[in-house]
Structure formats: C-alpha cells, structure tokens
Design a protein around this motif. Sequence first.
Motif, PDB file in Angstrom:
ATOM      1  N   ARG A   1       0.874  -1.180   0.000  1.00 24.15           N
ATOM      2  CA  ARG A   1       0.000   0.000   0.000  1.00 24.15           C
ATOM      3  C   ARG A   1       0.900   1.216   0.000  1.00 24.15           C
ATOM      4  NH1 ARG A   1      -2.475   3.746  -1.159  1.00 24.15           N
ATOM      5  NH2 ARG A   1      -3.977   4.834   0.096  1.00 24.15           N
ATOM      6  N   LEU A   2       0.755   2.091  -0.982  1.00 24.10           N
ATOM      7  CA  LEU A   2       1.581   3.290  -1.113  1.00 24.10           C
ATOM      8  C   LEU A   2       0.746   4.392  -1.746  1.00 24.10           C
ATOM      9  CD1 LEU A   2       4.688   3.879  -0.640  1.00 24.10           C
ATOM     10  CD2 LEU A   2       4.905   3.695  -3.105  1.00 24.10           C
ATOM     11  N   THR A   3       0.802   5.584  -1.190  1.00 26.86           N
ATOM     12  CA  THR A   3       0.023   6.692  -1.748  1.00 26.86           C
ATOM     13  C   THR A   3       0.704   7.219  -3.009  1.00 26.86           C
ATOM     14  OG1 THR A   3       1.173   8.437  -0.534  1.00 26.86           O
ATOM     15  CG2 THR A   3      -0.704   7.372   0.578  1.00 26.86           C
ATOM     16  N   PRO A   4      -0.059   7.854  -3.886  1.00 22.95           N
ATOM     17  CA  PRO A   4       0.537   8.421  -5.099  1.00 22.95           C
ATOM     18  C   PRO A   4       1.630   9.452  -4.799  1.00 22.95           C
ATOM     19  CG  PRO A   4      -1.844   8.389  -5.287  1.00 22.95           C
ATOM     20  CD  PRO A   4      -1.515   7.988  -3.885  1.00 22.95           C
ATOM     21  N   LEU A   5       1.452  10.250  -3.748  1.00 21.72           N
ATOM     22  CA  LEU A   5       2.463  11.257  -3.418  1.00 21.72           C
ATOM     23  C   LEU A   5       3.762  10.612  -2.957  1.00 21.72           C
ATOM     24  CD1 LEU A   5       0.283  13.993  -1.703  1.00 21.72           C
ATOM     25  CD2 LEU A   5       1.148  13.929  -4.032  1.00 21.72           C
TER      26      LEU A   5
ATOM     27  N   PRO B   1      -3.039  16.205  -7.889  1.00 22.36           N
ATOM     28  CA  PRO B   1      -3.226  16.509  -6.476  1.00 22.36           C
ATOM     29  C   PRO B   1      -2.964  17.993  -6.222  1.00 22.36           C
ATOM     30  CG  PRO B   1      -1.661  14.711  -6.779  1.00 22.36           C
ATOM     31  CD  PRO B   1      -1.973  15.255  -8.119  1.00 22.36           C
ATOM     32  N   PRO B   2      -3.591  18.554  -5.210  1.00 18.78           N
ATOM     33  CA  PRO B   2      -3.366  19.965  -4.917  1.00 18.78           C
ATOM     34  C   PRO B   2      -1.876  20.253  -4.721  1.00 18.78           C
ATOM     35  CG  PRO B   2      -5.136  19.096  -3.552  1.00 18.78           C
ATOM     36  CD  PRO B   2      -4.525  17.937  -4.279  1.00 18.78           C
ATOM     37  N   GLY B   3      -1.385  21.293  -5.396  1.00 17.90           N
ATOM     38  CA  GLY B   3       0.005  21.699  -5.259  1.00 17.90           C
ATOM     39  C   GLY B   3       0.972  21.007  -6.200  1.00 17.90           C
ATOM     40  N   TRP B   4       0.470  20.123  -7.073  1.00 20.46           N
ATOM     41  CA  TRP B   4       1.328  19.387  -8.003  1.00 20.46           C
ATOM     42  C   TRP B   4       0.938  19.695  -9.443  1.00 20.46           C
ATOM     43  CZ3 TRP B   4       5.389  15.953  -7.136  1.00 20.46           C
ATOM     44  CH2 TRP B   4       5.649  15.665  -5.805  1.00 20.46           C
TER      45      TRP B   4
ATOM     46  N   ASP C   1       0.686  11.435 -19.805  1.00 21.37           N
ATOM     47  CA  ASP C   1       0.852   9.992 -19.579  1.00 21.37           C
ATOM     48  C   ASP C   1       1.363   9.657 -18.179  1.00 21.37           C
ATOM     49  OD1 ASP C   1       3.522  10.722 -19.870  1.00 21.37           O
ATOM     50  OD2 ASP C   1       4.011   9.038 -21.187  1.00 21.37           O
ATOM     51  N   LEU C   2       1.607  10.655 -17.351  1.00 19.49           N
ATOM     52  CA  LEU C   2       1.977  10.423 -15.948  1.00 19.49           C
ATOM     53  C   LEU C   2       0.744  10.314 -15.050  1.00 19.49           C
ATOM     54  CD1 LEU C   2       4.966  12.912 -15.696  1.00 19.49           C
ATOM     55  CD2 LEU C   2       5.062  10.435 -15.983  1.00 19.49           C
ATOM     56  N   GLN C   3      -0.400  10.670 -15.593  1.00 19.57           N
ATOM     57  CA  GLN C   3      -1.645  10.659 -14.825  1.00 19.57           C
ATOM     58  C   GLN C   3      -1.961   9.308 -14.189  1.00 19.57           C
ATOM     59  OE1 GLN C   3      -3.174  13.655 -14.514  1.00 19.57           O
ATOM     60  NE2 GLN C   3      -4.407  12.699 -12.946  1.00 19.57           N
ATOM     61  N   PRO C   4      -1.717   8.167 -14.856  1.00 22.17           N
ATOM     62  CA  PRO C   4      -2.019   6.884 -14.213  1.00 22.17           C
ATOM     63  C   PRO C   4      -1.280   6.671 -12.890  1.00 22.17           C
ATOM     64  CG  PRO C   4      -1.740   6.567 -16.549  1.00 22.17           C
ATOM     65  CD  PRO C   4      -1.353   7.991 -16.262  1.00 22.17           C
ATOM     66  N   LEU C   5      -0.107   7.261 -12.728  1.00 26.23           N
ATOM     67  CA  LEU C   5       0.626   7.108 -11.463  1.00 26.23           C
ATOM     68  C   LEU C   5      -0.116   7.765 -10.309  1.00 26.23           C
ATOM     69  CD1 LEU C   5       4.246   7.798 -12.741  1.00 26.23           C
ATOM     70  CD2 LEU C   5       3.238   5.580 -12.146  1.00 26.23           C
ATOM     71  N   LEU C   6      -0.889   8.805 -10.605  1.00 24.32           N
ATOM     72  CA  LEU C   6      -1.633   9.509  -9.561  1.00 24.32           C
ATOM     73  C   LEU C   6      -2.851   8.727  -9.085  1.00 24.32           C
ATOM     74  CD1 LEU C   6      -1.560  13.146 -10.934  1.00 24.32           C
ATOM     75  CD2 LEU C   6      -0.084  12.094  -9.224  1.00 24.32           C
ATOM     76  N   ARG C   7      -3.223   7.704  -9.813  1.00 31.81           N
ATOM     77  CA  ARG C   7      -4.383   6.896  -9.425  1.00 31.81           C
ATOM     78  C   ARG C   7      -3.960   5.650  -8.644  1.00 31.81           C
ATOM     79  NH1 ARG C   7      -8.396   7.006 -14.421  1.00 31.81           N
ATOM     80  NH2 ARG C   7      -9.353   5.504 -13.054  1.00 31.81           N
TER      81      ARG C   7
END
Length: 190
Positions: free
Chosen positions: A27-31, A56-59, A65-71
């Motif tokens: 389990r690891l958060t996107p940030l 995410p706020p502030g990023w 194509d980096l968007q999938p990492l944020l999910r």
Amino acid sequence: MFGRPFSILQCLGYHPAPTHVTRRWRRLTPLELMHRLPALGCVLYLPGECADTRSPPGWLLGSADLQPLLRTHWLAEVGEVTTEGPREWIECVDVRGATQARLHLLPDTDYLAWDRLLAAGEGVPAAASWRASRRFRPASARLCGFRWWPQACFKVFDACPASVVSLVGQRLAAQVALAEALPLQRVARV
C-alpha cells in the motif's frame, strides 16, 4: 499448415514449463510514489489510458501519460522467470483493482532504490478488488527516469527521456515492448 505453430525446441521434444508469476502487494500513496520514483533512474514505463486530468493539490504534471501514477492505491511487485531470464516489474493498481501503469526493472535501474521503494509501502494481502483475469493494455512504452522539483508554490513531476541505456537494458525493454505490441523509443547505448 494453419494449425498451432511449434518452435524448434518443441519439435525436438523440449517443452518449457509454464512460467510462474509471483505478486507481493504494498500500500503506497501516489504522493509517496512520486517522491520515490526519481531515485530509480532508468526504467521502462508503460502507462495505461487515463482520461482523468486532475492533479493533487500543489502538483503539476509534465505530461498527460503520468496521470495513471496519480491513481495508484496499491503496488504489486511482480516477478516472473521466462525463457529469456527473470523479469521484475511493479504494477500500479487503482482503488477499483485495475492496473493503471507498469514500471519494469532494467539492468540500468538503481536496484537499491527499487528495493527501498518496495520496502516503503505497507505490506498487504492481495487487493480485494483485483482480478487476475483483468488484462492491462498499455498505451505506450518508453525508457525514462522521473524527476520532481519545486516551482513557485507548486511541485512539478515529470519524466525525462533516458539518454543512455545499456545494450542489455535496450534488449530487455524491446522484448517487453514487443510482447505488448508497442513501439519503443530508441535511445543512445553505452
């Protein structure tokens, strides 16, 4: 003539054992993931399709194509032994249990940073919503490294092209891209 094709090895009586794939879940958060990815150096990045363009706020993201990492909600550390040798990658899985992206370990990747990334997350049993039958279809394949830096009141996260990759790293990346039927961006070799 149009039956199942056989390789030379199969004609000679050699039938390789089916590969066994192992998965360990974290389990690891996107940030946390974005903070740890730059230490890896060169990886093969296979993002999936992503229509969500929110950050995410502030990023800020350097490319879509980096968007999938944020999910990412879980990381699945995957290992497989194939006839070409061992392969290891990370699947970035969202809260619904769908794989969003893959990061493939290469000979040019910093192995200690890879191990630190996987040790950072909390070990969990397999994601309840994940199903082995779901097929991940990457949108592209590229050799890259990641970076982030502060700019004004934001943090910018981006992927930079791998400028130099070893011949072994190029071959492995090409095999993975070929298996996924994707073109691979060419880079200089060491």
